[in-house]
Design a protein around this motif. Structure first.
Motif, PDB file in Angstrom:
ATOM      1  N   ALA A  16       0.812  -1.215   0.000  1.00  0.00           N
ATOM      2  CA  ALA A  16       0.000   0.000   0.000  1.00  0.00           C
ATOM      3  C   ALA A  16       0.848   1.268   0.000  1.00  0.00           C
ATOM      4  N   ILE A  17       0.257   2.322  -0.507  1.00  0.00           N
ATOM      5  CA  ILE A  17       0.876   3.640  -0.505  1.00  0.00           C
ATOM      6  C   ILE A  17       1.204   4.046   0.939  1.00  0.00           C
ATOM      7  N   ALA A  18       2.316   4.724   1.121  1.00  0.00           N
ATOM      8  CA  ALA A  18       2.744   5.197   2.438  1.00  0.00           C
ATOM      9  C   ALA A  18       2.995   6.708   2.362  1.00  0.00           C
ATOM     10  N   PRO A  19       3.079   7.384   3.503  1.00  0.00           N
ATOM     11  CA  PRO A  19       3.157   8.850   3.525  1.00  0.00           C
ATOM     12  C   PRO A  19       4.260   9.488   2.686  1.00  0.00           C
ATOM     13  N   VAL A  67       7.916  11.855  -3.719  1.00  0.00           N
ATOM     14  CA  VAL A  67       8.542  11.312  -4.933  1.00  0.00           C
ATOM     15  C   VAL A  67       7.725  11.553  -6.197  1.00  0.00           C
ATOM     16  N   VAL A  68       6.620  12.297  -6.069  1.00  0.00           N
ATOM     17  CA  VAL A  68       5.772  12.566  -7.234  1.00  0.00           C
ATOM     18  C   VAL A  68       5.610  14.060  -7.483  1.00  0.00           C
ATOM     19  N   GLU A  69       5.237  14.384  -8.700  1.00  0.00           N
ATOM     20  CA  GLU A  69       5.032  15.777  -9.116  1.00  0.00           C
ATOM     21  C   GLU A  69       3.777  16.402  -8.499  1.00  0.00           C
ATOM     22  N   HIS A  70       2.713  15.616  -8.372  1.00  0.00           N
ATOM     23  CA  HIS A  70       1.424  16.134  -7.874  1.00  0.00           C
ATOM     24  C   HIS A  70       0.932  15.271  -6.707  1.00  0.00           C
ATOM     25  N   PRO A  71       1.461  15.501  -5.507  1.00  0.00           N
ATOM     26  CA  PRO A  71       1.095  14.649  -4.374  1.00  0.00           C
ATOM     27  C   PRO A  71      -0.399  14.668  -4.044  1.00  0.00           C
ATOM     28  N   ASP A  72      -1.074  15.748  -4.399  1.00  0.00           N
ATOM     29  CA  ASP A  72      -2.512  15.838  -4.125  1.00  0.00           C
ATOM     30  C   ASP A  72      -3.322  14.863  -4.982  1.00  0.00           C
ATOM     31  N   ARG A  73      -2.720  14.282  -6.001  1.00  0.00           N
ATOM     32  CA  ARG A  73      -3.412  13.338  -6.885  1.00  0.00           C
ATOM     33  C   ARG A  73      -3.166  11.877  -6.514  1.00  0.00           C
ATOM     34  N   LEU A  74      -2.428  11.634  -5.442  1.00  0.00           N
ATOM     35  CA  LEU A  74      -2.158  10.260  -5.022  1.00  0.00           C
ATOM     36  C   LEU A  74      -3.416   9.619  -4.433  1.00  0.00           C
ATOM     37  N   GLY A  94      -3.337   3.202  -9.181  1.00  0.00           N
ATOM     38  CA  GLY A  94      -4.032   4.409  -8.762  1.00  0.00           C
ATOM     39  C   GLY A  94      -3.167   5.658  -8.801  1.00  0.00           C
ATOM     40  N   TRP A  95      -1.895   5.533  -9.178  1.00  0.00           N
ATOM     41  CA  TRP A  95      -0.958   6.651  -9.160  1.00  0.00           C
ATOM     42  C   TRP A  95      -0.877   7.345 -10.513  1.00  0.00           C
ATOM     43  N   PHE A 144       6.259  10.570 -11.363  1.00  0.00           N
ATOM     44  CA  PHE A 144       7.401  10.552 -10.462  1.00  0.00           C
ATOM     45  C   PHE A 144       8.326  11.722 -10.784  1.00  0.00           C
ATOM     46  N   THR A 145       8.990  12.245  -9.764  1.00  0.00           N
ATOM     47  CA  THR A 145       9.976  13.294  -9.994  1.00  0.00           C
ATOM     48  C   THR A 145      11.190  12.676 -10.694  1.00  0.00           C
ATOM     49  N   GLN A 146      11.911  13.484 -11.426  1.00  0.00           N
ATOM     50  CA  GLN A 146      13.106  12.984 -12.102  1.00  0.00           C
ATOM     51  C   GLN A 146      14.141  12.524 -11.084  1.00  0.00           C
ATOM     52  N   ALA A 147      14.241  13.212  -9.957  1.00  0.00           N
ATOM     53  CA  ALA A 147      15.198  12.812  -8.921  1.00  0.00           C
ATOM     54  C   ALA A 147      14.878  11.413  -8.397  1.00  0.00           C
ATOM     55  N   PHE A 148      13.598  11.119  -8.210  1.00  0.00           N
ATOM     56  CA  PHE A 148      13.218   9.786  -7.739  1.00  0.00           C
ATOM     57  C   PHE A 148      13.507   8.734  -8.805  1.00  0.00           C
TER      58      PHE A 148
END
Length: 183
Positions: free
Chosen positions: A52-55, A60-67, A154-155, A160-164
């Motif tokens: 499962a997704i964790a905090p 690590v994503v561009e739009h955390p509000d869309r997780l 669901g993601w 994902f960010t380029q750094a991740f």
């Protein structure tokens, strides 16, 4: 039930030691707090078991509000057999040769009949003869071909960010590409 997915695919058809590597990557993601360490029924395939997704996924994503926090389908599933990862809708099947830059999509996608069962990892350009792992060709839309894939269910509404992605690829030992599917 279809759900959008964000998939990380190594840019190599046959990852050596892929099953052991998959476990190490899952542990690394859990240690970073991106996914939970223990599986639960938050996946979509088979018995639906996934991490499962964790905090820390927010980092690590561009739009955390869309997780997909709070959604029943939100987990990481690992595929450890040959699979083709493409967008699910409006995939154009266009590819180019990195050597001669000509369009080779139709013959490349026809060659997947030999790629899928593992007869070959490579494709040869019908225009210039350049041969490389199928992932070495140029694709108009992100896709991947590998015996290892990391599906984040669901993601798909984020990226994902380029750094991740760089850190993931470095840890994995291979360049990676992210592929997004629609729900």
């Amino acid at each position: 039930m279809e759900t959008s997915q964000l998939i990380i695919v190594p840019q190599i058809s046959s990852v050596p030691g892929h099953q052991a590597l998959a476990g190490r990557m899952q542990r690394w993601l859990a240690q970073r707090g991106v996914v939970e360490a223990l599986p639960s029924t938050c996946g979509v395939r088979g018995n639906r078991m996934a991490n499962a997704i964790a905090p820390s996924a927010r980092q690590v994503v561009e739009h955390p509000d869309r997780l997909p926090f709070g959604q029943p389908v939100n987990g990481l599933e690992v595929v450890d057999k040959r699979c083709i990862y493409t967008p699910t809708r409006n995939f154009l099947k266009e590819a180019g040769c990195p050597e001669c830059r000509r369009e080779v999509g139709e013959p490349l996608f026809e060659s997947l009949e030999d790629w899928w069962p593992g007869i070959t990892d490579n494709f040869s350009c019908p225009e210039c003869g350049h041969e490389d792992d199928i992932n070495g060709f140029l694709f108009l839309q992100p896709c991947g071909f590998s015996n290892l894939g990391f599906i984040f269910n669901g993601w798909g509404e984020t990226a994902f960010t380029q750094a991740f992605l760089d850190a993931f690829g470095e840890r994995l030992g291979f360049k990676v590409r992210q592929v997004r599917t629609d729900g």
